[in-house]
Design a protein around this motif. Structure first.
Motif, PDB file in Angstrom:
ATOM      1  N   PHE A  23      -3.370   2.979   4.259  1.00 57.39           N
ATOM      2  CA  PHE A  23      -2.105   2.821   4.978  1.00 57.39           C
ATOM      3  C   PHE A  23      -2.291   3.058   6.472  1.00 57.39           C
ATOM      4  O   PHE A  23      -1.701   2.369   7.299  1.00 57.39           O
ATOM      5  CB  PHE A  23      -1.058   3.788   4.420  1.00 57.39           C
ATOM      6  N   HIS A  24      -3.122   4.032   6.830  1.00 62.78           N
ATOM      7  CA  HIS A  24      -3.255   4.408   8.236  1.00 62.78           C
ATOM      8  C   HIS A  24      -4.336   3.624   8.986  1.00 62.78           C
ATOM      9  O   HIS A  24      -4.478   3.785  10.202  1.00 62.78           O
ATOM     10  CB  HIS A  24      -3.519   5.912   8.345  1.00 62.78           C
ATOM     11  N   VAL A  72     -10.335   3.818   2.233  1.00 68.44           N
ATOM     12  CA  VAL A  72     -11.066   2.563   2.379  1.00 68.44           C
ATOM     13  C   VAL A  72     -12.067   2.641   3.528  1.00 68.44           C
ATOM     14  O   VAL A  72     -12.031   3.557   4.350  1.00 68.44           O
ATOM     15  CB  VAL A  72     -10.106   1.375   2.629  1.00 68.44           C
ATOM     16  N   GLU A  73     -12.934   1.638   3.559  1.00 66.96           N
ATOM     17  CA  GLU A  73     -13.841   1.431   4.686  1.00 66.96           C
ATOM     18  C   GLU A  73     -13.849  -0.056   5.032  1.00 66.96           C
ATOM     19  O   GLU A  73     -13.878  -0.911   4.145  1.00 66.96           O
ATOM     20  CB  GLU A  73     -15.266   1.866   4.325  1.00 66.96           C
ATOM     21  N   TYR A  74     -13.803  -0.338   6.337  1.00 64.03           N
ATOM     22  CA  TYR A  74     -13.958  -1.698   6.851  1.00 64.03           C
ATOM     23  C   TYR A  74     -15.181  -1.732   7.762  1.00 64.03           C
ATOM     24  O   TYR A  74     -15.503  -0.737   8.417  1.00 64.03           O
ATOM     25  CB  TYR A  74     -12.756  -2.130   7.704  1.00 64.03           C
ATOM     26  N   ARG A  75     -15.825  -2.908   7.843  1.00 71.71           N
ATOM     27  CA  ARG A  75     -16.952  -3.075   8.760  1.00 71.71           C
ATOM     28  C   ARG A  75     -16.831  -4.396   9.516  1.00 71.71           C
ATOM     29  O   ARG A  75     -16.371  -5.401   8.981  1.00 71.71           O
ATOM     30  CB  ARG A  75     -18.288  -3.016   8.020  1.00 71.71           C
ATOM     31  N   GLN A 108       1.262   5.816  14.013  1.00 69.58           N
ATOM     32  CA  GLN A 108       0.373   5.688  15.166  1.00 69.58           C
ATOM     33  C   GLN A 108      -1.063   5.604  14.657  1.00 69.58           C
ATOM     34  O   GLN A 108      -1.445   6.344  13.752  1.00 69.58           O
ATOM     35  CB  GLN A 108       0.536   6.888  16.104  1.00 69.58           C
ATOM     36  N   LEU A 109      -1.839   4.673  15.206  1.00 70.83           N
ATOM     37  CA  LEU A 109      -3.244   4.564  14.835  1.00 70.83           C
ATOM     38  C   LEU A 109      -4.026   5.734  15.418  1.00 70.83           C
ATOM     39  O   LEU A 109      -3.707   6.228  16.503  1.00 70.83           O
ATOM     40  CB  LEU A 109      -3.818   3.235  15.328  1.00 70.83           C
ATOM     41  N   ASN A 110      -5.065   6.146  14.702  1.00 75.21           N
ATOM     42  CA  ASN A 110      -5.857   7.311  15.102  1.00 75.21           C
ATOM     43  C   ASN A 110      -7.272   6.860  15.463  1.00 75.21           C
ATOM     44  O   ASN A 110      -7.988   6.305  14.621  1.00 75.21           O
ATOM     45  CB  ASN A 110      -5.910   8.321  13.946  1.00 75.21           C
ATOM     46  N   VAL A 123       0.835  -1.204   0.000  1.00 74.69           N
ATOM     47  CA  VAL A 123       0.000   0.000   0.000  1.00 74.69           C
ATOM     48  C   VAL A 123       0.870   1.254   0.000  1.00 74.69           C
ATOM     49  O   VAL A 123       0.630   2.196  -0.760  1.00 74.69           O
ATOM     50  CB  VAL A 123      -0.951  -0.006   1.221  1.00 74.69           C
ATOM     51  N   LEU A 124       1.898   1.268   0.821  1.00 75.30           N
ATOM     52  CA  LEU A 124       2.790   2.425   0.872  1.00 75.30           C
ATOM     53  C   LEU A 124       3.442   2.675  -0.483  1.00 75.30           C
ATOM     54  O   LEU A 124       3.490   3.819  -0.959  1.00 75.30           O
ATOM     55  CB  LEU A 124       3.879   2.198   1.930  1.00 75.30           C
TER      56      LEU A 124
END
Length: 385
Positions: free
Chosen positions: A110-111, A29-32, A87-89, A20-21
């Motif tokens: 990526f994030h 993107v979206e995840y559920r 760092q995750l947000n 991805v980088l």
């Protein structure tokens, strides 16, 4: 603290993250989240889950952890440079409690890619803590011993190769570590590694993993044509890893559609394929026949089975295929969450990429996850399903 290291995730999150980088750095993107268990209500745990996610988002990679990742032959130095500041947000995660617990993850691929496995582990451990406040470790150890006995009873147990794939649905981090350690001590020639990077580092095991469904799903949006999305994903992967990490995932659009795209070029280029839905014997027979029709000796290729396996089921598959191809297994929940209570069947899947719906149509109908029926119909039409 349920998660105390960003390495406490599956290797394929890092291998995909590097692609991805390098090739899709601006992708959104979206995840559920989805719980497949009927009658299980996770909404009462929403506050605890949110608190644990907030703690997860405080973590950073340590120098020691970065040094370990850099030691892996397929990880590149500029990826490590980005992870140094990663760092995750928590703003990328939204928890809703309407009809059921819903967790929505949105943002830069990526994030957000590292949320999936630890968030699932958080949900699972909190649920298990409430179901069994006093863990029955003697029962879990007895069950694990029975599985070890089954492996040791094989005529040539060293030929039976498997990895721990249990991070996302584990009873707890403490139990996963004890389980892996026990297996490494008792069946060291059979246990080839773990998908969990943290435990691979801590216990001196091989980290195992290549790509996940989300990588081929994203290609449905990122590739030039939907019909060519699987070939686009496989080629993109090969461009990144140049022959390393060569196990292709076969069930994003079903095995038949996969084999139509897995032509002589990819079949020779990739070391093998992974089965994660449908009937494993039927899948393996199809793959072997496909190799033979292409003039490829199946014994030079690896088949990895990872769909809801138990040790007896894996042994049954092993006996069937051991003289026909190279065979290995990824065993998850049955090792990491066998305490006598019903384990959760929870997933987090990518549902959108670049604002467009994406989907996985596996060979097991219950694993279908898509919120756009018109897109699903179109996908089935394109891949002749």
């Amino acid at each position: 603290m349920i998660i105390n290291s960003l390495l406490d995730t599956d290797l394929y999150k890092f291998t995909m993250m590097q692609v991805v980088l390098h090739q899709f750095p601006n992708t959104q993107v979206e995840y559920r989240f989805k719980c497949r268990n009927q009658g299980v209500d996770l909404r009462p745990y929403a506050t605890e889950i949110q608190q644990a996610i907030n703690q997860l988002c405080q973590l950073r990679f340590t120098q020691d952890e970065l040094d370990y990742l850099a030691s892996l032959p397929f990880i590149q130095s500029n990826f490590i440079d980005y992870l140094r500041y990663f760092q995750l947000n928590p703003d990328n995660v939204r928890i809703e409690t309407n009809q059921e617990l819903d967790i929505i993850i949105q943002g830069s691929w990526f994030h957000t890619i590292l949320f999936e496995v630890p968030v699932l582990a958080i949900v699972n451990e909190i649920y298990c803590q409430h179901q069994m406040p006093e863990p029955d470790y003697p029962e879990a150890r007895q069950r694990l011993k029975a599985k070890i006995d089954q492996i040791q009873a094989l005529t040539q147990p060293e030929l039976f190769k498997f990895s721990d794939f249990g991070s996302r649905r584990r009873f707890s981090k403490i139990w996963q570590q004890e389980m892996i350690t026990t297996l490494a001590e008792n069946v060291p020639n059979s246990l080839i590694g773990t998908s969990n990077v943290y435990f691979a580092k801590q216990l001196g095991l091989m980290p195992i993993g290549t790509m996940a469904h989300e990588f081929l799903q994203a290609a449905q949006s990122l590739g030039p044509r939907l019909v060519d999305s699987q070939k686009f994903a496989l080629q993109t992967w090969a461009n990144e890893y140049r022959g390393q990490l060569g196990i292709a995932l076969s069930d994003v659009c079903g095995m038949d559609a996969f084999l139509r795209d897995f032509d002589a070029y990819f079949a020779k280029l990739y070391d093998g394929a992974r089965q994660d839905s449908g009937d494993p014997i039927e899948w393996g027979d199809k793959l072997i026949q496909h190799y033979q029709q292409l003039g490829i000796d199946p014994k030079t290729k690896r088949m990895v089975f990872s769909d809801g396996l138990t040790i007896p089921k894996a042994i049954e598959i092993f006996h069937y295929f051991k003289d026909k191809a190279q065979v290995s297994f990824g065993i998850g929940t049955n090792l990491s969450n066998d305490f006598g209570i019903k384990a959760l069947q929870i997933v987090i899947k990518m549902t959108q990429c670049q604002g467009q719906p994406v989907a996985k149509i596996s060979d097991s109908p219950g694993k279908l996850m898509c919120h756009d029926q018109s897109y699903l119909n179109y996908l089935r039409q394109v891949f002749q399903l």
